[in-house]
Scaffold this motif. Structure first.
Motif, short mmCIF file in Angstrom:
data_model
loop_
_atom_site.label_atom_id
_atom_site.label_comp_id
_atom_site.label_asym_id
_atom_site.label_seq_id
_atom_site.Cartn_x
_atom_site.Cartn_y
_atom_site.Cartn_z
N ASN A 76 26.54 3.90 -41.55
CA ASN A 76 26.02 2.62 -41.09
C ASN A 76 26.17 1.63 -42.24
N THR A 79 27.26 -4.79 -36.44
CA THR A 79 26.77 -6.11 -36.84
C THR A 79 25.26 -6.14 -37.10
N SER A 80 24.48 -5.39 -36.32
CA SER A 80 23.02 -5.42 -36.47
C SER A 80 22.48 -4.23 -37.25
N GLY A 81 23.22 -3.12 -37.29
CA GLY A 81 22.71 -1.91 -37.91
C GLY A 81 21.80 -1.10 -37.01
N LYS A 130 26.05 -1.61 -42.31
CA LYS A 130 25.10 -2.71 -42.32
C LYS A 130 23.80 -2.30 -43.00
#
Length: 258
Positions: free
Chosen positions: A69, A154-156, A71
């Motif tokens: 991950n 994009t958000s994690g 992000k």
């Protein structure tokens, strides 16, 4: 007549090999992650010649799948634990679960892993900032055996699935002012939504507000629309929000044969 088209435009090709007998692997632009049955993950640098070992870190049980991950700056896992149901019994119980490993690049392979439960990291937040930058594992609680996992680039945020349910977790970390490091004082994932698709889940993909669920024959795509109001959930399928101030207003799916 066969016509051959040249389509390989990479600068070079290099081969990587090892004798670790990995059970899972993942990669980013910079690193290759190899998980082994000895409950360790070896990280190799892809940017340097001959792919040197960058670091290694221990994990809690045998890795089945690894995801980086980027992000949230962590490594997500599906891990398998085997236990005998009774002392002396030949019947073995197998369970799969998920964890997130933060600050893996600072791990000491000889030290025990500091573990916290996702959504309950109160003590973690009370620690000093120096200690919170150490290597740690975050247990992601689920009431089922984990079969698939993914994270939104994009958000994690993270989606974890069993054969009949998908649970969504919101990453609640903060980036430092430089934008490259994550402050471990806020390493946490909060559960906020359960979805029960009308299919046996084989794979999940999460991207922003879209969640794709795949079975053997079908793909279901769900669009999640959130608001700050605490209105009632309007949905054609089951699912509930467990986070205050976040309500699922519209959820619809498109079933499509593969």
């Amino acid at each position: 007549m066969v016509r051959v088209l040249l389509f390989h435009y990479f600068k070079s090709q290099r081969t990587f090999s090892d004798s670790l007998q990995p059970t899972s692997f993942a990669s980013t632009k910079d690193y290759l992650f190899l998980g082994t049955g000895e409950m360790k993950v070896f990280v190799y640098s892809l940017e340097q010649p001959n792919f040197p070992l960058f670091c290694e870190f221990p994990i809690m049980s045998k890795p089945v799948k690894l995801i980086c991950n980027e992000k949230a700056k962590c490594v997500l896992t599906i891990e398998r634990t085997s236990r005998r149901k009774n002392a002396g019994s030949k019947v073995v119980s197998v369970q799969t679960h998920s964890r997130a490993y933060f600050n893996w690049f600072k791990a000491n392979p000889d030290e025990a892993v500091r573990t916290y439960a996702a959504g309950h990291s109160h003590y973690q937040r009370q620690e000093s900032e120096g200690k919170c930058k150490d290597f740690l594992a975050l247990e992601i609680p689920t009431q089922f055996d984990v079969t698939a996992i993914c994270c939104c680039p994009t958000s994690g945020n993270v989606a974890i699935a069993s054969v009949k349910k998908v649970s969504l977790f919101r990453w609640s970390g903060n980036l430092t002012s430089g934008g490259t490091d994550v402050t471990a004082m806020y390493h946490d994932m909060e559960h906020f939504l359960d979805i029960e698709p009308s299919m046996i889940v084989k794979e999940v993909v999460l991207s922003d507000c879209y969640l794709a669920v795949r079975s053997n024959l079908d793909v279901q795509v769900l669009k999640l629309v959130f608001t700050a109001d605490q209105d009632s959930v309007s949905s054609s399928r089951s699912g509930k929000s467990s986070s205050p101030g976040t309500t699922l207003l519209n959820k619809y799916s498109i079933a499509k044969s593969c």
